[in-house]
Structures are given as structure tokens and as C-alpha cells.
Scaffold this motif. Structure first.
Motif, mmCIF file in Angstrom:
data_model
loop_
_atom_site.group_PDB
_atom_site.id
_atom_site.type_symbol
_atom_site.label_atom_id
_atom_site.label_comp_id
_atom_site.label_asym_id
_atom_site.label_seq_id
_atom_site.Cartn_x
_atom_site.Cartn_y
_atom_site.Cartn_z
ATOM 1 N N GLY A 1 -49.527 -4.707 -22.858
ATOM 2 C CA GLY A 1 -49.684 -5.078 -21.812
ATOM 3 C C GLY A 1 -47.975 -5.808 -20.513
ATOM 4 O O GLY A 1 -49.006 -6.073 -19.562
ATOM 5 N N HIS A 2 -47.532 -5.598 -20.800
ATOM 6 C CA HIS A 2 -45.951 -6.219 -20.330
ATOM 7 C C HIS A 2 -46.041 -5.043 -18.985
ATOM 8 O O HIS A 2 -46.204 -4.362 -19.283
ATOM 9 C CB HIS A 2 -44.544 -6.176 -20.442
ATOM 10 C CG HIS A 2 -44.893 -7.040 -21.565
ATOM 11 N ND1 HIS A 2 -44.734 -7.508 -22.757
ATOM 12 C CD2 HIS A 2 -44.558 -8.867 -20.684
ATOM 13 C CE1 HIS A 2 -44.567 -8.608 -23.703
ATOM 14 N NE2 HIS A 2 -44.343 -9.341 -22.421
ATOM 15 N N PRO A 3 -45.680 -5.455 -17.984
ATOM 16 C CA PRO A 3 -46.224 -4.202 -16.550
ATOM 17 C C PRO A 3 -44.713 -3.017 -16.914
ATOM 18 O O PRO A 3 -43.659 -4.480 -17.162
ATOM 19 C CB PRO A 3 -46.148 -5.080 -15.005
ATOM 20 C CG PRO A 3 -45.562 -6.081 -15.993
ATOM 21 C CD PRO A 3 -45.998 -6.681 -17.025
ATOM 22 N N ALA A 4 -44.489 -2.827 -16.768
ATOM 23 C CA ALA A 4 -43.373 -1.470 -16.199
ATOM 24 C C ALA A 4 -43.407 -0.221 -15.416
ATOM 25 O O ALA A 4 -44.489 0.045 -15.047
ATOM 26 C CB ALA A 4 -42.827 -0.887 -18.130
ATOM 27 N N ALA A 5 -41.650 -0.217 -14.751
ATOM 28 C CA ALA A 5 -42.033 1.258 -13.818
ATOM 29 C C ALA A 5 -40.543 1.942 -13.637
ATOM 30 O O ALA A 5 -39.667 1.335 -14.737
ATOM 31 C CB ALA A 5 -42.094 0.321 -11.812
ATOM 32 N N SER A 6 -40.992 3.010 -13.450
ATOM 33 C CA SER A 6 -39.571 4.277 -13.960
ATOM 34 C C SER A 6 -39.063 4.455 -12.981
ATOM 35 O O SER A 6 -40.478 4.712 -11.779
ATOM 36 C CB SER A 6 -40.216 4.927 -14.829
ATOM 37 O OG SER A 6 -39.419 6.170 -14.911
ATOM 38 N N VAL A 7 -37.807 3.682 -12.118
ATOM 39 C CA VAL A 7 -37.194 4.359 -11.083
ATOM 40 C C VAL A 7 -36.273 6.165 -11.535
ATOM 41 O O VAL A 7 -35.085 5.633 -12.369
ATOM 42 C CB VAL A 7 -36.804 4.055 -10.031
ATOM 43 C CG1 VAL A 7 -37.782 3.019 -9.579
ATOM 44 C CG2 VAL A 7 -35.641 2.849 -10.925
ATOM 45 N N PRO A 8 -36.360 7.179 -10.637
ATOM 46 C CA PRO A 8 -35.243 7.566 -10.467
ATOM 47 C C PRO A 8 -33.803 7.529 -10.744
ATOM 48 O O PRO A 8 -33.744 6.299 -9.808
ATOM 49 C CB PRO A 8 -35.495 8.445 -9.495
ATOM 50 C CG PRO A 8 -36.080 8.193 -8.428
ATOM 51 C CD PRO A 8 -36.830 7.157 -9.155
ATOM 52 N N ALA A 9 -32.759 7.364 -11.779
ATOM 53 C CA ALA A 9 -31.613 6.812 -11.871
ATOM 54 C C ALA A 9 -30.324 7.851 -12.207
ATOM 55 O O ALA A 9 -29.472 7.278 -11.810
ATOM 56 C CB ALA A 9 -31.980 5.975 -12.814
ATOM 57 N N GLY A 10 -30.325 8.735 -11.420
ATOM 58 C CA GLY A 10 -29.552 9.718 -11.692
ATOM 59 C C GLY A 10 -29.410 11.216 -12.370
ATOM 60 O O GLY A 10 -30.528 11.334 -12.819
ATOM 61 N N PHE A 11 -28.402 12.229 -12.690
ATOM 62 C CA PHE A 11 -28.917 12.804 -13.412
ATOM 63 C C PHE A 11 -27.761 13.118 -13.787
ATOM 64 O O PHE A 11 -26.494 12.738 -14.303
ATOM 65 C CB PHE A 11 -28.140 14.016 -12.733
ATOM 66 C CG PHE A 11 -30.310 14.364 -11.781
ATOM 67 C CD1 PHE A 11 -30.211 15.121 -11.514
ATOM 68 C CD2 PHE A 11 -29.712 13.180 -10.263
ATOM 69 C CE1 PHE A 11 -31.724 15.140 -10.474
ATOM 70 C CE2 PHE A 11 -30.394 13.330 -9.041
ATOM 71 C CZ PHE A 11 -31.757 14.360 -9.370
ATOM 72 N N THR A 12 -28.396 13.687 -14.999
ATOM 73 C CA THR A 12 -26.904 14.245 -16.547
ATOM 74 C C THR A 12 -26.270 14.991 -16.202
ATOM 75 O O THR A 12 -25.478 15.444 -14.025
ATOM 76 C CB THR A 12 -27.136 15.408 -17.712
ATOM 77 O OG1 THR A 12 -27.957 16.142 -17.429
ATOM 78 C CG2 THR A 12 -28.265 13.650 -18.528
ATOM 79 N N GLY A 13 -24.491 15.487 -16.896
ATOM 80 C CA GLY A 13 -23.901 16.329 -16.053
ATOM 81 C C GLY A 13 -24.216 18.143 -15.614
ATOM 82 O O GLY A 13 -23.704 18.374 -14.657
ATOM 83 N N ASP A 14 -25.280 17.821 -16.334
ATOM 84 C CA ASP A 14 -25.819 19.676 -16.038
ATOM 85 C C ASP A 14 -27.053 19.572 -14.879
ATOM 86 O O ASP A 14 -27.362 20.436 -15.014
ATOM 87 C CB ASP A 14 -25.857 19.989 -17.717
ATOM 88 C CG ASP A 14 -26.930 19.263 -18.580
ATOM 89 O OD1 ASP A 14 -27.565 18.126 -18.266
ATOM 90 O OD2 ASP A 14 -27.307 20.030 -19.295
ATOM 91 N N GLY A 15 -27.169 18.607 -14.556
ATOM 92 C CA GLY A 15 -28.720 18.196 -13.672
ATOM 93 C C GLY A 15 -30.140 18.411 -13.578
ATOM 94 O O GLY A 15 -30.914 17.943 -13.335
ATOM 95 N N CYS A 16 -29.942 17.596 -15.117
ATOM 96 C CA CYS A 16 -31.291 16.508 -15.744
ATOM 97 C C CYS A 16 -31.532 15.405 -15.442
ATOM 98 O O CYS A 16 -30.562 14.957 -15.115
ATOM 99 C CB CYS A 16 -31.542 17.233 -17.579
ATOM 100 S SG CYS A 16 -31.245 17.721 -18.473
#
Length: 113
Positions: free
Chosen positions: A66-81
Motif C-alpha cells: 500500500g505504499h504509494p509509488a510512481a513511475s517516470v520516464p528516465a531515458g533510454f538504453t543504448g539501442d533505444g528501449c
């Protein structure tokens, strides 16, 4: 995860796993106001689904506790993922978590592959 996911709600093994998980997270988030982790230890999967790469290793504990969590974009791997950064806060800190997530998102580079 398997004990909690596959067992009945009152299963003693599942109850013990959840209790230990909750106690550990409470200790961590009492000592620090914010926990940062990758969203997943694996590469992102395609639209066909997760297949064998599916992993909740870094998210399930918070889903159960029940802990609040959020996901934010943090960049890309070397091959664009894409790579995601997960922010987790103490129970009840939902509003401050949203502010911290916004600050993290603003601070991260906007470089695209």
C-alpha cells in the motif's frame, strides 16, 4: 511473491511474507522519505506481451504494502528501449510523492533516441 500471489488470503505463508515485507518497507521509508528503483530489472517487452521476461521483482512489494509509488520516464538504453524510474514513499505521502515525481521528471534529461 509466489506465496502471496498463489495462496489463499489467510494462508500462513502468505501472511508471513506480507508481514515481513511490510515491516522491512516501513523501516526503510522511516529512515528515508523516498526510495528510488528501476521499474523493472528487465528490458521492456513489446506489444505481444511479456513472455518469459515478465518481472514484478521491483514493484510487487509496494503493490501489496500500500505504499504509494510512481513511475517516470528516465531515458533510454543504448539501442533505444525506454527505462523507467520508480519512486516510492511512505504510506499516506501520496501528494508529496506526486510532487517528487514531477521534480524527478523535470530534472531528468529529455533526450530521445
Amino acid at each position: 511473491w509466489q506465496a502471496v500471489r498463489g495462496g489463499a488470503a489467510g494462508d500462513p505463508e502468505a501472511v508471513a511474507v506480507r508481514r515481513a515485507n511490510d515491516e522491512r518497507l516501513e523501516a526503510v521509508l522511516t529512515a528515508a522519505p523516498l526510495l528510488l528503483t528501476p521499474v523493472t530489472p528487465n528490458r521492456p517487452h513489446g506489444h505481444e506481451g511479456p513472455g518469459d521476461r515478465y518481472s514484478t521483482a521491483l514493484t510487487w512489494a509496494f503493490n501489496l504494502s500500500g505504499h504509494p509509488a510512481a513511475s517516470v520516464p528516465a531515458g533510454f538504453t543504448g539501442d533505444g528501449c525506454p527505462v523507467g524510474l520508480q519512486l516510492v514513499a511512505a504510506r499516506g505521502a501520496d501528494v508529496s510523492l506526486l510532487g517528487m515525481a514531477r521534480a524527478a521528471e523535470n530534472a531528468l534529461p529529455t533526450v530521445r533516441p
